[in-house]
Design a protein around this motif. Structure first.
Motif, PDB file in Angstrom:
ATOM      1  N   LEU A   1       0.799  -1.227   0.000  1.00  7.11           N
ATOM      2  CA  LEU A   1       0.000   0.000   0.000  1.00  7.11           C
ATOM      3  C   LEU A   1       0.830   1.275   0.000  1.00  7.11           C
ATOM      4  O   LEU A   1       0.498   2.225  -0.700  1.00  7.11           O
ATOM      5  CB  LEU A   1      -0.933   0.007   1.216  1.00  7.11           C
ATOM      6  N   VAL A   2       1.906   1.305   0.790  1.00  7.13           N
ATOM      7  CA  VAL A   2       2.633   2.572   0.959  1.00  7.13           C
ATOM      8  C   VAL A   2       4.093   2.513   0.515  1.00  7.13           C
ATOM      9  O   VAL A   2       4.781   3.534   0.551  1.00  7.13           O
ATOM     10  CB  VAL A   2       2.560   3.076   2.423  1.00  7.13           C
ATOM     11  N   GLY A   3       4.572   1.341   0.128  1.00  5.80           N
ATOM     12  CA  GLY A   3       5.957   1.215  -0.315  1.00  5.80           C
ATOM     13  C   GLY A   3       6.878   0.776   0.808  1.00  5.80           C
ATOM     14  O   GLY A   3       6.563   0.927   1.997  1.00  5.80           O
ATOM     15  N   GLY A   4       8.000   0.234   0.407  1.00  7.33           N
ATOM     16  CA  GLY A   4       8.959  -0.318   1.361  1.00  7.33           C
ATOM     17  C   GLY A   4       9.605   0.713   2.261  1.00  7.33           C
ATOM     18  O   GLY A   4       9.762   0.495   3.467  1.00  7.33           O
ATOM     19  N   SER A   5       9.989   1.838   1.697  1.00  8.35           N
ATOM     20  CA  SER A   5      10.681   2.868   2.473  1.00  8.35           C
ATOM     21  C   SER A   5       9.784   3.432   3.577  1.00  8.35           C
ATOM     22  O   SER A   5      10.214   3.561   4.731  1.00  8.35           O
ATOM     23  CB  SER A   5      11.145   3.984   1.543  1.00  8.35           C
ATOM     24  N   LEU A   6       8.546   3.747   3.227  1.00  8.38           N
ATOM     25  CA  LEU A   6       7.635   4.297   4.235  1.00  8.38           C
ATOM     26  C   LEU A   6       7.263   3.239   5.268  1.00  8.38           C
ATOM     27  O   LEU A   6       7.177   3.537   6.466  1.00  8.38           O
ATOM     28  CB  LEU A   6       6.379   4.870   3.566  1.00  8.38           C
TER      29      LEU A   6
END
Length: 131
Positions: free
Chosen positions: A103-108
């Protein structure tokens, strides 16, 4: 991580408490960002996904999720062997993390959950998460 937090022992009490503690920390970290209902929805979906692999530990949650029903998870884990409780707990946490990453990406995801993973006795970070 679940096994480390649970400590040594022959039963599933420590495992159940460890998994519930992790999800409480996840709720604290994510609720301000995606809301309590958002966390509960991801948790409910993670329960379903983990239940596909661990059919003997399927935990039903009816209706739209409003909050984490961790008492149900705790009770279900207590009824299983330590190994089964660890396996389910790890799959549940990994499923949750993967859904959030989608949903929000790996970094976030890493930034949002960093405080949860750094509470582990080994200091495992979200980057090197090993349930």
């Amino acid at each position: 991580m679940v096994d480390e937090r649970a400590g040594p022992g022959g039963d599933s009490i420590g495992v159940a408490e460890s998994v519930v503690a992790i999800f409480r920390q996840i709720d604290v970290a994510l609720a301000p960002v995606i809301g309590q209902r958002g966390v509960a929805a991801l948790y409910k979906r993670s329960l379903h996904l983990a239940g596909v692999t661990h059919r003997q530990l399927t935990i039903q949650q009816d209706g739209a999720p409003v909050e984490l029903a961790l008492h149900t998870l705790h009770a279900a884990l207590l009824q299983r062997s330590r190994a089964d409780a660890i396996a389910f707990g790890v799959d549940l946490i990994v499923s949750f993390q993967q859904l959030l990453t989608t949903l929000v990406g790996g970094s976030l995801t890493e930034r949002l959950l960093r405080s949860v993973w750094t509470h582990s006795p080994s200091g495992t970070s979200a980057q090197g998460f090993t349930p």
